[in-house]
Scaffold this active site. Structure first.
Site, PDB file in Angstrom:
ATOM      1  N   ARG A  50      37.115   4.068  13.603  1.00 20.05           N
ATOM      2  CA  ARG A  50      36.021   4.389  12.683  1.00 20.05           C
ATOM      3  C   ARG A  50      35.091   3.199  12.495  1.00 20.05           C
ATOM      4  O   ARG A  50      33.987   3.342  11.971  1.00 20.05           O
ATOM      5  CB  ARG A  50      36.595   4.837  11.328  1.00 20.05           C
ATOM      6  CG  ARG A  50      35.545   5.206  10.293  1.00 20.05           C
ATOM      7  CD  ARG A  50      36.114   6.055   9.161  1.00 20.05           C
ATOM      8  NE  ARG A  50      37.360   5.531   8.639  1.00 20.05           N
ATOM      9  CZ  ARG A  50      37.438   4.557   7.715  1.00 20.05           C
ATOM     10  NH1 ARG A  50      36.346   3.980   7.250  1.00 20.05           N
ATOM     11  NH2 ARG A  50      38.622   4.165   7.275  1.00 20.05           N
ATOM     12  N   TYR A 103      11.298  18.987   8.593  1.00 22.45           N
ATOM     13  CA  TYR A 103      12.583  19.667   8.709  1.00 22.45           C
ATOM     14  C   TYR A 103      13.118  19.988   7.318  1.00 22.45           C
ATOM     15  O   TYR A 103      13.315  19.097   6.485  1.00 22.45           O
ATOM     16  CB  TYR A 103      13.560  18.798   9.492  1.00 22.45           C
ATOM     17  CG  TYR A 103      14.887  19.450   9.760  1.00 22.45           C
ATOM     18  CD1 TYR A 103      14.959  20.768  10.213  1.00 22.45           C
ATOM     19  CD2 TYR A 103      16.072  18.756   9.560  1.00 22.45           C
ATOM     20  CE1 TYR A 103      16.180  21.372  10.463  1.00 22.45           C
ATOM     21  CE2 TYR A 103      17.307  19.352   9.814  1.00 22.45           C
ATOM     22  CZ  TYR A 103      17.349  20.661  10.263  1.00 22.45           C
ATOM     23  OH  TYR A 103      18.560  21.260  10.503  1.00 22.45           O
ATOM     24  N   ASP A 174      10.873   9.858  11.317  1.00 26.42           N
ATOM     25  CA  ASP A 174      11.712  10.720  12.152  1.00 26.42           C
ATOM     26  C   ASP A 174      10.988  10.922  13.481  1.00 26.42           C
ATOM     27  O   ASP A 174       9.925  11.541  13.537  1.00 26.42           O
ATOM     28  CB  ASP A 174      11.941  12.054  11.442  1.00 26.42           C
ATOM     29  CG  ASP A 174      12.916  12.963  12.189  1.00 26.42           C
ATOM     30  OD1 ASP A 174      13.002  12.856  13.426  1.00 26.42           O
ATOM     31  OD2 ASP A 174      13.577  13.795  11.534  1.00 26.42           O
ATOM     32  N   LYS A 199      18.776  16.594  20.373  1.00 20.90           N
ATOM     33  CA  LYS A 199      17.642  17.268  21.000  1.00 20.90           C
ATOM     34  C   LYS A 199      17.381  16.720  22.402  1.00 20.90           C
ATOM     35  O   LYS A 199      18.233  16.804  23.264  1.00 20.90           O
ATOM     36  CB  LYS A 199      16.424  17.150  20.084  1.00 20.90           C
ATOM     37  CG  LYS A 199      16.683  17.527  18.630  1.00 20.90           C
ATOM     38  CD  LYS A 199      17.202  18.940  18.468  1.00 20.90           C
ATOM     39  CE  LYS A 199      17.216  19.446  17.033  1.00 20.90           C
ATOM     40  NZ  LYS A 199      18.177  18.767  16.146  1.00 20.90           N
TER      41      LYS A 199
END
Length: 372
Positions: A50, A103, A174, A199
């Site tokens: 992690r 978004y 973004d 994407k």
């Protein structure tokens, strides 16, 4: 020489491994949860999955190169990157400006999670983002998305940065729809870039990933700490899939942009189409700003048909279009955005162009839109 490389060369060089004799040219993923700890207990080495992973580091190095950043931090999804970053920088008592036409889940998170914790959330259309930023104070945060998703309005990032910086406000951009091959927000004055690698970067509809990249060591260190404590990590295999895909990003994105330009030109004069948005069209309201700050206009076209049924018929009658959300993949997909709550007409669809042959796509869409 690096500054003169083309997009495909940049993409390949970004994922290139160190040329050590006997080592693989394309290194495999390292899916490790635990590592051997040396007797001196040196915590700069890999110790726990992690906290560290060699595949993460390789991917983060590639992302930083592409975005022009010193540091990139990967996450399990684009929203994990966004929410982790906003938890770090949007402090109680300060203001967060978010796009009213971007978004929708970013707005939802800001209102549902940050506002109850004392952050003032202000929504502003992309066309008015600079006006909203003019009221910012030190430690406020301005979050812009350009081109906006799904409306494809383009924010003048240089003007926005010049508005934020004197006021001490942090500018986050973004860059998902443009990709680092289409736009470089950090070079235009943004403080941090955030994106969904799900994407175009991953590009095959088979992995979720996100990242943030920037040059501010204090913010990036805090973001890494947030990832360690909250745990929204990217799996090693998923990191490897994104890394593997980035090598072909230049080729894929070039074809997607080529297809988008051709489809936008065809649709703008089609009788079944009420409206087309694409920053590459000379008559598009975003074209002047897009021309000034974007290297490519992207692989997404916004189109408004008569109603929801017309969008469904387009997909049903097509042999190539896939009815699917998300974008940036190798298949051309159509997503009716009103179904998700976006503030668009019922007949508005986001068409994400894939890598099919341009003439095949044009013929297929024309046939699907033809009167019955």
């Amino acid at each position: 020489m690096n500054g003169a490389y083309g997009d495909s060369t940049r993409s390949v060089k970004a994922v290139e491994s160190e040329a050590v004799p006997g080592s693989p040219v394309a290194p495999p993923p390292v899916p490790a949860a635990a590592y051997h700890i040396p007797p001196d207990e040196d915590d700069t080495l890999d110790s726990y999955g992690r906290r560290h992973n060699p595949t993460w580091r390789h991917l983060e190095s590639a992302l930083a190169q592409l975005e022009g950043a010193t540091t990139a931090v990967t996450f399990g999804s684009g929203m994990a990157a966004v929410t982790s970053l906003l938890r770090v920088v949007a402090e109680p008592g300060r203001t967060l400006v978010v796009p009213a036409d971007g978004y929708y889940q970013v707005r939802a998170y800001a209102h549902e999670y940050l506002a109850p914790r004392g952050v003032t959330v202000v929504e502003a259309p992309s066309s008015q983002m600079c006006d909203a930023a003019a009221h910012a104070e030190p430690k406020d945060v301005v979050f812009a998305e350009t081109p906006s998703n799904p409306g494809l309005d383009v924010v003048d990032l240089h003007e926005l940065a010049m508005t934020c910086r004197p006021r001490g406000a942090l500018l986050i951009v973004d860059n998902t729809t443009a990709t680092p091959l289409g736009q470089q927000p950090l070079s235009l004055g943004a403080d941090i870039v955030v994106a969904s690698a799900t994407k175009a970067l991953a590009g095959h509809h088979d992995v979720l990933a996100g990242y943030a990249a920037g040059n501010n060591p204090e913010v990036m260190a805090r973001l890494q700490r947030e990832r360690l404590l909250a745990g929204p990590i990217l799996g090693a295999f998923e990191a490897w899939l994104v890394l593997r895909s980035i090598a072909t990003l230049g080729l894929r994105f070039e074809r997607q942009c080529q297809n988008a330009a051709a489809v936008a030109l065809m649709l703008r004069s089609h009788p079944a189409v009420r409206k087309v948005r694409y920053p590459g069209l000379p008559e598009d309201p975003s074209h002047p700003v897009a021309t000034a700050q974007m290297r490519r206009f992207g692989g997404i076209v916004g189109v408004e048909l008569a109603d929801a049924a017309a969008v469904h018929d387009l997909v049903r009658r097509s042999a190539l279009l896939v009815g699917s959300t998300s974008f940036g993949g190798i298949h051309t997909s159509v997503d009716r955005r009103a179904r998700w709550g976006d503030r668009v007409p019922d007949g508005f669809a986001r068409i994400s162009l894939g890598i099919e042959d341009t003439d095949d796509l044009l013929g297929d869409i024309e046939a699907a839109l033809a009167p019955v």
